[in-house]
Design a protein around this motif. Structure first.
Motif, PDB file in Angstrom:
ATOM      1  N   ARG A  99      45.077  26.500 100.125  1.00 24.06           N
ATOM      2  CA  ARG A  99      44.046  27.662  99.921  1.00 24.06           C
ATOM      3  C   ARG A  99      44.470  28.474  98.642  1.00 24.06           C
ATOM      4  O   ARG A  99      43.425  29.088  98.112  1.00 24.06           O
ATOM      5  CB  ARG A  99      43.976  28.493 101.319  1.00 24.06           C
ATOM      6  CG  ARG A  99      43.319  27.613 102.478  1.00 24.06           C
ATOM      7  CD  ARG A  99      43.117  28.373 103.601  1.00 24.06           C
ATOM      8  NE  ARG A  99      43.144  27.280 104.778  1.00 24.06           N
ATOM      9  CZ  ARG A  99      43.417  27.227 105.854  1.00 24.06           C
ATOM     10  NH1 ARG A  99      44.417  28.236 106.100  1.00 24.06           N
ATOM     11  NH2 ARG A  99      42.861  26.356 106.783  1.00 24.06           N
ATOM     12  N   TYR A 100      45.608  28.735  98.600  1.00 24.33           N
ATOM     13  CA  TYR A 100      46.016  29.889  97.315  1.00 24.33           C
ATOM     14  C   TYR A 100      45.687  28.971  95.926  1.00 24.33           C
ATOM     15  O   TYR A 100      45.498  29.752  94.901  1.00 24.33           O
ATOM     16  CB  TYR A 100      47.332  29.814  97.462  1.00 24.33           C
ATOM     17  CG  TYR A 100      48.257  30.580  96.266  1.00 24.33           C
ATOM     18  CD1 TYR A 100      47.723  32.078  96.395  1.00 24.33           C
ATOM     19  CD2 TYR A 100      49.085  30.291  95.477  1.00 24.33           C
ATOM     20  CE1 TYR A 100      48.070  33.106  95.450  1.00 24.33           C
ATOM     21  CE2 TYR A 100      49.507  31.417  94.453  1.00 24.33           C
ATOM     22  CZ  TYR A 100      49.154  32.737  94.602  1.00 24.33           C
ATOM     23  OH  TYR A 100      49.420  33.688  93.658  1.00 24.33           O
TER      24      TYR A 100
ATOM     25  N   ILE B 182      43.035  27.634  95.491  1.00 25.72           N
ATOM     26  CA  ILE B 182      41.573  28.090  95.062  1.00 25.72           C
ATOM     27  C   ILE B 182      41.670  29.623  94.388  1.00 25.72           C
ATOM     28  O   ILE B 182      40.951  29.731  93.341  1.00 25.72           O
ATOM     29  CB  ILE B 182      40.694  28.242  96.312  1.00 25.72           C
ATOM     30  CG1 ILE B 182      40.613  26.595  96.981  1.00 25.72           C
ATOM     31  CG2 ILE B 182      39.294  28.643  95.821  1.00 25.72           C
ATOM     32  CD1 ILE B 182      40.174  26.680  98.358  1.00 25.72           C
ATOM     33  N   GLU B 183      42.400  30.397  94.693  1.00 24.49           N
ATOM     34  CA  GLU B 183      42.704  31.812  94.406  1.00 24.49           C
ATOM     35  C   GLU B 183      43.378  31.999  93.018  1.00 24.49           C
ATOM     36  O   GLU B 183      43.223  32.870  92.184  1.00 24.49           O
ATOM     37  CB  GLU B 183      43.416  32.626  95.261  1.00 24.49           C
ATOM     38  CG  GLU B 183      42.700  32.612  96.772  1.00 24.49           C
ATOM     39  CD  GLU B 183      43.713  33.377  97.587  1.00 24.49           C
ATOM     40  OE1 GLU B 183      44.546  34.031  97.298  1.00 24.49           O
ATOM     41  OE2 GLU B 183      43.420  33.188  98.805  1.00 24.49           O
ATOM     42  N   ASN B 184      44.139  31.014  92.869  1.00 28.87           N
ATOM     43  CA  ASN B 184      45.331  31.065  91.441  1.00 28.87           C
ATOM     44  C   ASN B 184      45.830  29.746  90.964  1.00 28.87           C
ATOM     45  O   ASN B 184      46.825  29.458  91.373  1.00 28.87           O
ATOM     46  CB  ASN B 184      46.727  31.890  92.002  1.00 28.87           C
ATOM     47  CG  ASN B 184      47.460  32.165  90.686  1.00 28.87           C
ATOM     48  OD1 ASN B 184      47.243  32.049  89.580  1.00 28.87           O
ATOM     49  ND2 ASN B 184      48.747  32.715  90.948  1.00 28.87           N
TER      50      ASN B 184
END
Length: 335
Positions: free
Chosen positions: A105-106, A108-110
């Motif tokens: 999931r991270y 997707i953010e970074n």
């Protein structure tokens, strides 16, 4: 043998370092100790290995434990110049690359963090292995490379060309890069596709850790895809036993390039995992059902027959026992 372990302050890296030191190997550990999750947990792992916290915080500073068999250096794999100096000085026999930016999931953010660590840093390690003629390069891949199109159980021969997260894409790239180095430079490489590893000293972003923490605090837990997810949960002791055998025996196949699944060969429904935590804590969870998360897969299940055939071991710890051991550690660590 002298062994390099990157990501030595991480969950799997810490346990592997501890196991190899116990056997009697000399180990050098590298880690950037980034803040993806609480760095204090990483420093505490290093302290368990004999590295004082204040010394571990110094960049590019060699710290040796009191036994003299473990040296830690806080550095980034992206620093190629420093990495080459370390390889030249230490003269490693085996390299275990466990350093990576983790988390589906991270990514997707970074996404940039994954390019820097999982591609640039990985290339630097791979290139140093070529330059300094390392006998065996062992590296962490992931069950995420299988994506959502493959039937379970996942076999290492399955097509992995359709990753559904950038994290999975970087792990697929790692495998392909290793293949090219094996083919071009005769470097022996072994990739390990880990299946949802959990246990004491685990990562705080993983579900078993998050759920245990929330249930103890009487906070709600988020269950994605309405609970209709299944995972092959693999206890850390089984992962380490697999890796130790590979380190000790080397690449025993007739192929320079090899990949293995490291999984428990059992699929567990997400709600059954929650129930196991509830029983171990003797508490009930407050549950909030959520839709499917981007990048997630519905089910994972490992086919670990090739690992069993080549190294005589197959992960087998039951989830109930594994969760009991994790909960015992969690309560002790967080008092």
């Amino acid at each position: 043998m002298k062994i390099l372990i990157t990501g030595a302050a991480g969950f799997i890296g810490y346990h592997l370092t501890q196991a190899l030191l116990h056997i009697g190997y000399k180990v050098v550990g590298l880690d950037s100790v980034n803040d993806y999750y609480d760095p204090n947990l990483k420093y505490d792992r290093l302290f368990e290995l004999g590295i004082p916290k204040m010394q571990a915080k110094k960049w590019n500073f060699e710290v040796v434990n009191s036994s003299g068999n473990f040296k830690f250096i806080r550095t980034q794999l992206e620093d190629m110049e420093n990495l080459q100096l370390i390889f030249k000085k230490e003269k490693f026999d085996v390299v275990c690359n466990l350093a990576a930016q983790a988390g589906v999931r991270y990514s997707i953010e970074n996404p940039k963090a994954y390019i820097d660590s999982n591609l640039v840093g990985y290339f630097n390690i791979l290139e140093c292995c070529r330059q300094f003629k390392i006998k065996h390069f062992i590296y962490a891949s992931s069950s995420s490379v299988y994506g959502i199109d493959n039937e379970v159980p996942f076999n290492v021969s399955a097509n992995t060309d359709k990753p559904v997260s950038l994290y999975a894409a970087t792990k697929k790239c790692n495998e392909v890069m290793a293949h090219s180095y094996s083919h071009l430079y005769k470097l022996k490489t072994t990739g390990l596709r880990f299946f949802t590893v959990y246990g004491p000293w685990g990562r705080p972003d993983m579900a078993i850790f998050l759920f245990t923490k929330a249930i103890l605090k009487n906070e709600e837990i988020k269950i994605f895809n309405q609970g209709k997810l299944e995972r092959d949960f693999t206890f850390i002791d089984d992962v380490i036993e697999s890796m130790v055998r590979i380190v000790q025996s080397g690449n025993i196949s007739n192929h320079l390039y090899k990949i293995y699944n490291i999984g428990n060969n059992q699929t567990v429904k997400l709600m059954n995992m929650v129930n196991a935590i509830e029983k171990s804590l003797n508490l009930k969870a407050i549950i909030k059902m959520m839709p499917m998360q981007p990048g997630d897969v519905f089910s994972t299940l490992s086919d670990s027959e090739s690992l069993s055939r080549d190294y005589g071991f197959k992960p087998k710890t039951e989830l109930k026992l594994g969760i009991e051991k994790f909960v015992k550690w969690y309560k002790s660590y967080y008092q």
